[in-house]
Design a protein around this motif. Sequence first.
Motif, short mmCIF file in Angstrom:
data_model
loop_
_atom_site.label_atom_id
_atom_site.label_comp_id
_atom_site.label_asym_id
_atom_site.label_seq_id
_atom_site.Cartn_x
_atom_site.Cartn_y
_atom_site.Cartn_z
N ARG A 21 28.06 12.42 14.88
CA ARG A 21 28.62 12.23 16.23
C ARG A 21 27.45 12.05 17.21
NH1 ARG A 21 33.41 16.35 17.62
NH2 ARG A 21 33.59 14.84 19.33
N TRP A 22 27.14 10.82 17.52
CA TRP A 22 26.11 10.50 18.50
C TRP A 22 26.76 10.40 19.86
CZ3 TRP A 22 21.25 11.10 16.97
CH2 TRP A 22 21.00 11.08 15.60
N GLU A 23 27.01 11.57 20.43
CA GLU A 23 27.74 11.68 21.68
C GLU A 23 27.10 12.76 22.54
OE1 GLU A 23 31.69 12.75 20.68
OE2 GLU A 23 31.90 11.20 19.13
N PRO A 24 27.30 12.72 23.87
CA PRO A 24 26.77 13.77 24.73
C PRO A 24 27.25 15.15 24.29
CG PRO A 24 27.54 11.94 26.06
CD PRO A 24 27.99 11.67 24.65
N ASN A 25 26.30 16.09 24.23
CA ASN A 25 26.58 17.49 23.92
C ASN A 25 27.01 17.72 22.48
OD1 ASN A 25 26.10 18.54 26.68
ND2 ASN A 25 27.91 17.30 27.17
N ARG A 26 26.88 16.71 21.63
CA ARG A 26 27.13 16.89 20.20
C ARG A 26 25.82 16.89 19.41
NH1 ARG A 26 31.93 19.29 20.04
NH2 ARG A 26 33.53 18.07 21.10
N VAL A 27 24.76 16.47 20.07
CA VAL A 27 23.43 16.48 19.47
C VAL A 27 22.45 16.84 20.58
CG1 VAL A 27 23.13 13.99 19.85
CG2 VAL A 27 21.72 15.16 18.15
N ALA A 28 21.45 17.64 20.26
CA ALA A 28 20.46 18.05 21.26
C ALA A 28 19.60 16.85 21.65
CB ALA A 28 19.59 19.17 20.71
N VAL A 29 19.58 16.54 22.95
CA VAL A 29 18.75 15.48 23.48
C VAL A 29 17.87 16.10 24.57
CG1 VAL A 29 18.66 13.21 24.58
CG2 VAL A 29 20.54 13.77 23.03
N PHE A 30 16.60 15.79 24.53
CA PHE A 30 15.63 16.38 25.45
C PHE A 30 14.86 15.29 26.17
CE2 PHE A 30 16.37 19.40 22.08
CZ PHE A 30 16.43 20.63 22.73
N SER A 31 14.12 15.71 27.18
CA SER A 31 13.12 14.85 27.80
C SER A 31 12.06 15.73 28.43
CB SER A 31 13.72 13.94 28.87
OG SER A 31 12.69 13.18 29.50
N ALA A 32 10.81 15.28 28.35
CA ALA A 32 9.72 15.91 29.08
C ALA A 32 8.97 14.88 29.91
CB ALA A 32 8.76 16.61 28.12
N HIS A 33 9.57 13.69 30.06
CA HIS A 33 8.86 12.57 30.70
C HIS A 33 9.70 11.91 31.78
CE1 HIS A 33 6.55 11.88 26.62
NE2 HIS A 33 6.21 13.01 27.23
N PRO A 34 10.13 12.61 32.83
CA PRO A 34 10.85 11.91 33.91
C PRO A 34 9.94 10.89 34.59
CG PRO A 34 11.13 14.29 34.07
CD PRO A 34 10.05 14.06 33.07
N MET A 35 10.47 9.70 34.79
CA MET A 35 9.73 8.60 35.43
C MET A 35 10.70 7.82 36.31
SD MET A 35 7.68 7.41 31.99
CE MET A 35 9.07 7.97 30.99
N GLY A 36 10.16 7.08 37.27
CA GLY A 36 10.99 6.26 38.13
C GLY A 36 11.64 7.08 39.24
N GLY A 37 12.53 6.44 39.96
CA GLY A 37 13.20 7.08 41.09
C GLY A 37 12.70 6.61 42.44
N CYS A 38 11.44 6.15 42.47
CA CYS A 38 10.87 5.52 43.67
C CYS A 38 10.06 4.31 43.20
CB CYS A 38 9.97 6.48 44.45
SG CYS A 38 10.82 7.86 45.19
#
Length: 515
Positions: free
Chosen positions: A440-457
């Motif tokens: 199940r490749w769906e939100p909250n069915r597999v742990a997904v992480f990030s340590a690299h926020p980029m963009g926004g400006c």
Amino acid sequence: MTDTPGRFLDSAALKKDVDDRPDVCVVGSGPGGAVVAARLAARGLRVTVLEEGGRFPPDQMKMDESWAYPAMYQDRGMRATADLAITVLQGRGVGGGTLINWTTSFRTPPRVLRHWAQAFGVSGLDEKALEPHFDAVERRLSIAPWPVEAANENNKVLWDGAGKLGWARETTRRNVTGCQSLGFCGTGCPVGAKNSLDLTYLDDAVKAGAKVYARARVVRLEKAGRRIAAVHAVALDANFRPTARKVVVRPRLVVLAAGAIGTPEILLRSGYDPNGKVGRRTFLHPVVGSAGFFSRPILPFYGAPQSVASHHFSERGGGKVSFFLEAAPVHPVLAATSFGGFGADQQEQMARMASASALIALAVDGFLPEEKGGTVSLRTDGRVRLDYEIRPEIWEALREGSKALARVQFAAGATEVRSFHEDPVVMRGEADVALLDKARWEPNRVAVFSAHPMGGCPMGRDPEKSVVDSRLKVHWLDNVWIADGSVFPTSLGVNPMESILGVAHWAADHIAGAT
């Protein structure tokens, strides 16, 4: 001014309000803000740096996750997207994310710079222009290759497995001097071997006369015409709660470097978003992991956390999202929040930590024409909100990345590989890798992480489609620059620290020219 120049100051100890009038106010002390502060202070400019987090010298580091996450991570290590589908591990403190990152240092790939020029009209920011600036930060931070012979067993799993599969692999470069391979980079280096920005560029800035206020949360920018006349901050106590003390800085120039979530948050809270692009095109390098178990000790909690990478899948083509592979340390809290399963099943996995390998696949988002990325906004109560849709193309990349990780671990000798799903996919050989297609490749069915926020400006030529120009000046403000990862129009496909360092070093020349 109320304080003597050239000092680290703790706003929690203020006995009265501060009204400061420097040449430059830098908001944020991570890789962007620290470099700009040091370079401008070295030119004789009076610089004040405001940092929301605390100051944590090496002798305060405890090699303890239960202390480090509340002290040095945003939201006590629990920052996440609004739907809780992606956990965002982001540093907070004097030195920013360099306090707790894993020291992996890559220059911006030239193909990414070319894409920014072609797709967003960014000019003057190419490989040749950045080369002397990368050279400079690499010298100052002692960024150098980490030999494969010094890699821990966890990273050797990636090195050996990729080699046996015939995939591209490389050792990474790290910003360390005298590293003891303790393995606790993510909780702060207790011996000062990590050349984090508090020990390097910020120290340089203070020696050149800059003031650095820790625990000073910027809440508003005060505008006068097309200029920012004052930066308003509140002092925080030792537990990061607002005190009655205020810090007001009235500079000639402002440099925002609070990160890809913090900088948009400050602009939005101040009401400055005339083109509706602030907080848009936020990218994360969404990450999935894979736990491989071996019949030999791996001890993934010791040694340099990251020293090997594979960019074999960094240009997949055909309208597909690319990904790259790295290793991740395995400490109890991080493992418990990552490994799948519940109760006895998770307990059994945790009991096997010493023989576990943790590898990660990072999706390279922002390069497909239809990708708009995530959005930073404000909730009705004023708190920051991050929304990020994991599009089908990204799910495909995460699934294929997970399969690649399992193949690497089996090639390196794993006897069992488990996905990070709520109901883990358990594989005991190469033939089982296909089971990941049915997961199940769906939100909250597999742990997904990030340590690299980029963009926004994002930077760009068109003021209607971007926030800063090609010199990182905010389009609609005459005395405000942004020098952090928020200016990237896409993600990078590599760990972002050195890109932020190099771009900030380059931008400091343009900022200084405006003084």
